[in-house]
Design a protein around this motif. Structure first.
Motif, PDB file in Angstrom:
ATOM      1  N   MET A 135       0.849  -1.179   0.000  1.00 19.26           N
ATOM      2  CA  MET A 135       0.000   0.000   0.000  1.00 19.26           C
ATOM      3  C   MET A 135       0.894   1.241   0.000  1.00 19.26           C
ATOM      4  O   MET A 135       1.881   1.297   0.715  1.00 19.26           O
ATOM      5  N   SER A 136       0.527   2.240  -0.777  1.00 17.88           N
ATOM      6  CA  SER A 136       1.312   3.472  -0.823  1.00 17.88           C
ATOM      7  C   SER A 136       0.977   4.354   0.387  1.00 17.88           C
ATOM      8  O   SER A 136      -0.077   4.189   1.019  1.00 17.88           O
ATOM      9  N   TRP A 137       1.860   5.300   0.672  1.00 18.11           N
ATOM     10  CA  TRP A 137       1.629   6.220   1.793  1.00 18.11           C
ATOM     11  C   TRP A 137       0.359   7.035   1.555  1.00 18.11           C
ATOM     12  O   TRP A 137      -0.387   7.305   2.481  1.00 18.11           O
ATOM     13  N   GLN A 138       0.122   7.410   0.296  1.00 10.33           N
ATOM     14  CA  GLN A 138      -1.093   8.175  -0.009  1.00 10.33           C
ATOM     15  C   GLN A 138      -2.344   7.350   0.277  1.00 10.33           C
ATOM     16  O   GLN A 138      -3.342   7.878   0.759  1.00 10.33           O
ATOM     17  N   ASN A 139      -2.275   6.049   0.032  1.00 12.04           N
ATOM     18  CA  ASN A 139      -3.419   5.190   0.344  1.00 12.04           C
ATOM     19  C   ASN A 139      -3.703   5.142   1.842  1.00 12.04           C
ATOM     20  O   ASN A 139      -4.864   5.068   2.253  1.00 12.04           O
ATOM     21  N   TYR A 140      -2.648   5.172   2.667  1.00  9.35           N
ATOM     22  CA  TYR A 140      -2.863   5.209   4.119  1.00  9.35           C
ATOM     23  C   TYR A 140      -3.619   6.484   4.507  1.00  9.35           C
ATOM     24  O   TYR A 140      -4.519   6.445   5.345  1.00  9.35           O
ATOM     25  N   VAL A 141      -3.242   7.605   3.897  1.00 11.61           N
ATOM     26  CA  VAL A 141      -3.948   8.862   4.172  1.00 11.61           C
ATOM     27  C   VAL A 141      -5.388   8.774   3.673  1.00 11.61           C
ATOM     28  O   VAL A 141      -6.338   9.044   4.411  1.00 11.61           O
ATOM     29  N   ASP A 142      -5.561   8.393   2.411  1.00 10.32           N
ATOM     30  CA  ASP A 142      -6.888   8.392   1.788  1.00 10.32           C
ATOM     31  C   ASP A 142      -7.828   7.351   2.379  1.00 10.32           C
ATOM     32  O   ASP A 142      -8.994   7.649   2.649  1.00 10.32           O
ATOM     33  N   GLN A 143      -7.340   6.125   2.574  1.00 10.67           N
ATOM     34  CA  GLN A 143      -8.217   5.036   2.984  1.00 10.67           C
ATOM     35  C   GLN A 143      -8.300   4.857   4.493  1.00 10.67           C
ATOM     36  O   GLN A 143      -9.389   4.676   5.039  1.00 10.67           O
ATOM     37  N   GLN A 144      -7.164   4.890   5.175  1.00  5.78           N
ATOM     38  CA  GLN A 144      -7.168   4.611   6.610  1.00  5.78           C
ATOM     39  C   GLN A 144      -7.554   5.841   7.441  1.00  5.78           C
ATOM     40  O   GLN A 144      -8.345   5.718   8.370  1.00  5.78           O
ATOM     41  N   LEU A 145      -6.977   6.987   7.141  1.00  4.25           N
ATOM     42  CA  LEU A 145      -7.240   8.184   7.948  1.00  4.25           C
ATOM     43  C   LEU A 145      -8.477   8.930   7.455  1.00  4.25           C
ATOM     44  O   LEU A 145      -9.500   8.980   8.133  1.00  4.25           O
ATOM     45  N   MET A 146      -8.412   9.492   6.247  1.00  5.60           N
ATOM     46  CA  MET A 146      -9.554  10.239   5.711  1.00  5.60           C
ATOM     47  C   MET A 146     -10.766   9.326   5.499  1.00  5.60           C
ATOM     48  O   MET A 146     -11.898   9.725   5.735  1.00  5.60           O
ATOM     49  N   GLY A 147     -10.518   8.098   5.080  1.00  4.45           N
ATOM     50  CA  GLY A 147     -11.587   7.144   4.815  1.00  4.45           C
ATOM     51  C   GLY A 147     -12.359   6.723   6.049  1.00  4.45           C
ATOM     52  O   GLY A 147     -13.454   6.159   5.940  1.00  4.45           O
ATOM     53  N   SER A 148     -11.815   7.003   7.224  1.00  5.49           N
ATOM     54  CA  SER A 148     -12.506   6.629   8.468  1.00  5.49           C
ATOM     55  C   SER A 148     -13.772   7.453   8.676  1.00  5.49           C
ATOM     56  O   SER A 148     -14.657   7.049   9.429  1.00  5.49           O
ATOM     57  N   GLY A 149     -13.841   8.632   8.058  1.00  8.41           N
ATOM     58  CA  GLY A 149     -14.970   9.526   8.277  1.00  8.41           C
ATOM     59  C   GLY A 149     -14.823  10.387   9.520  1.00  8.41           C
ATOM     60  O   GLY A 149     -15.646  11.252   9.778  1.00  8.41           O
ATOM     61  N   PHE A 150     -13.762  10.158  10.291  1.00 12.76           N
ATOM     62  CA  PHE A 150     -13.526  10.936  11.505  1.00 12.76           C
ATOM     63  C   PHE A 150     -12.478  12.026  11.301  1.00 12.76           C
ATOM     64  O   PHE A 150     -12.413  12.976  12.065  1.00 12.76           O
ATOM     65  N   VAL A 151     -11.630  11.873  10.299  1.00 10.19           N
ATOM     66  CA  VAL A 151     -10.484  12.757  10.092  1.00 10.19           C
ATOM     67  C   VAL A 151     -10.794  13.748   8.968  1.00 10.19           C
ATOM     68  O   VAL A 151     -11.239  13.343   7.893  1.00 10.19           O
ATOM     69  N   SER A 152     -10.567  15.047   9.224  1.00 15.58           N
ATOM     70  CA  SER A 152     -10.847  16.067   8.209  1.00 15.58           C
ATOM     71  C   SER A 152      -9.609  16.456   7.403  1.00 15.58           C
ATOM     72  O   SER A 152      -9.725  16.910   6.271  1.00 15.58           O
ATOM     73  N   LYS A 153      -8.411  16.296   7.992  1.00 17.79           N
ATOM     74  CA  LYS A 153      -7.141  16.572   7.315  1.00 17.79           C
ATOM     75  C   LYS A 153      -6.124  15.574   7.845  1.00 17.79           C
ATOM     76  O   LYS A 153      -6.167  15.225   9.027  1.00 17.79           O
ATOM     77  N   ALA A 154      -5.203  15.143   6.976  1.00 17.59           N
ATOM     78  CA  ALA A 154      -4.229  14.147   7.423  1.00 17.59           C
ATOM     79  C   ALA A 154      -2.892  14.329   6.719  1.00 17.59           C
ATOM     80  O   ALA A 154      -2.839  14.752   5.561  1.00 17.59           O
ATOM     81  N   VAL A 155      -1.828  13.983   7.458  1.00 18.32           N
ATOM     82  CA  VAL A 155      -0.463  14.075   6.935  1.00 18.32           C
ATOM     83  C   VAL A 155       0.341  12.896   7.461  1.00 18.32           C
ATOM     84  O   VAL A 155       0.178  12.495   8.615  1.00 18.32           O
ATOM     85  N   ILE A 156       1.205  12.341   6.615  1.00 18.82           N
ATOM     86  CA  ILE A 156       2.220  11.386   7.055  1.00 18.82           C
ATOM     87  C   ILE A 156       3.545  11.949   6.584  1.00 18.82           C
ATOM     88  O   ILE A 156       3.705  12.276   5.399  1.00 18.82           O
ATOM     89  N   ALA A 157       4.485  12.079   7.513  1.00 21.48           N
ATOM     90  CA  ALA A 157       5.793  12.653   7.198  1.00 21.48           C
ATOM     91  C   ALA A 157       6.890  11.853   7.885  1.00 21.48           C
ATOM     92  O   ALA A 157       6.644  11.174   8.885  1.00 21.48           O
ATOM     93  N   GLY A 158       8.096  11.962   7.361  1.00 22.85           N
ATOM     94  CA  GLY A 158       9.241  11.350   7.998  1.00 22.85           C
ATOM     95  C   GLY A 158       9.700  12.185   9.182  1.00 22.85           C
ATOM     96  O   GLY A 158       9.329  13.353   9.311  1.00 22.85           O
ATOM     97  N   HIS A 159      10.514  11.601  10.034  1.00 21.74           N
ATOM     98  CA  HIS A 159      11.041  12.331  11.198  1.00 21.74           C
ATOM     99  C   HIS A 159      11.850  13.556  10.782  1.00 21.74           C
ATOM    100  O   HIS A 159      11.989  14.500  11.561  1.00 21.74           O
ATOM    101  N   ASP A 160      12.386  13.551   9.556  1.00 20.63           N
ATOM    102  CA  ASP A 160      13.198  14.670   9.069  1.00 20.63           C
ATOM    103  C   ASP A 160      12.359  15.768   8.423  1.00 20.63           C
ATOM    104  O   ASP A 160      12.894  16.729   7.876  1.00 20.63           O
ATOM    105  N   GLY A 161      11.031  15.641   8.469  1.00 24.08           N
ATOM    106  CA  GLY A 161      10.148  16.649   7.899  1.00 24.08           C
ATOM    107  C   GLY A 161       9.796  16.410   6.441  1.00 24.08           C
ATOM    108  O   GLY A 161       9.075  17.210   5.835  1.00 24.08           O
ATOM    109  N   THR A 162      10.274  15.315   5.870  1.00 29.34           N
ATOM    110  CA  THR A 162       9.936  14.978   4.497  1.00 29.34           C
ATOM    111  C   THR A 162       8.469  14.560   4.423  1.00 29.34           C
ATOM    112  O   THR A 162       8.040  13.678   5.176  1.00 29.34           O
ATOM    113  N   LEU A 163       7.722  15.191   3.545  1.00 27.37           N
ATOM    114  CA  LEU A 163       6.311  14.875   3.380  1.00 27.37           C
ATOM    115  C   LEU A 163       6.172  13.580   2.598  1.00 27.37           C
ATOM    116  O   LEU A 163       6.673  13.448   1.487  1.00 27.37           O
ATOM    117  N   TRP A 164       5.496  12.582   3.178  1.00 22.98           N
ATOM    118  CA  TRP A 164       5.285  11.292   2.514  1.00 22.98           C
ATOM    119  C   TRP A 164       3.927  11.254   1.826  1.00 22.98           C
ATOM    120  O   TRP A 164       3.803  10.707   0.744  1.00 22.98           O
TER     121      TRP A 164
END
Length: 126
Positions: free
Chosen positions: A1-30
């Motif tokens: 699964m891609s990182w974008q899929n985790y945002v779209d399906q797991q976080l935003m897809g839950s219906g509870f999350v209005s905005k979501a981000v996954i990033a590396g510890h170094d601030g790199t946007l995933w």
């Protein structure tokens, strides 16, 4: 699964999350939802705050240009609030998961989604 899929399906897809981000510890946007533009500086500061959260009570947590008031946290979780909205963040071995939510969603609903995904990623060595 891609990182974008985790945002779209797991976080935003839950219906509870209005905005979501996954990033590396170094601030790199995933991956992120379309409705937020976090700066690298915001992401780095958040990632570094898990080990020492003392200053967050005074400065708050900035994400996507918005300031959230720090409520509480552990070495893995940071909880914030802005009016009736909130933000729940979790640090994994390599990433930081950030989820924002709005009224009438309650913090435990979002915490469950974020922390379940976080624990899964930790089990996969992410």
């Amino acid at each position: 699964m891609s990182w974008q899929n985790y945002v779209d399906q797991q976080l935003m897809g839950s219906g509870f999350v209005s905005k979501a981000v996954i990033a590396g510890h170094d601030g790199t946007l995933w991956a992120k939802s379309d409705n937020i533009e976090p700066s690298r500086e915001e992401l780095v500061k958040l990632a570094n705050s898990f080990t020492d959260q003392k200053g967050l009570a005074m400065t708050g947590v900035h994400m996507g240009g918005e300031k959230y008031f720090y409520l509480s946290g552990t070495d893995k979780v940071i909880r914030c609030k802005k009016g009736k909205a909130g933000m729940h963040c979790m640090k994994t071995l390599q990433a930081v998961l950030i989820a924002m939510f709005e009224d009438p969603i309650q913090p435990p609903q979002v915490a469950s989604i974020v922390e379940s995904l976080g624990e899964y990623l930790i089990s996969m060595t992410y």
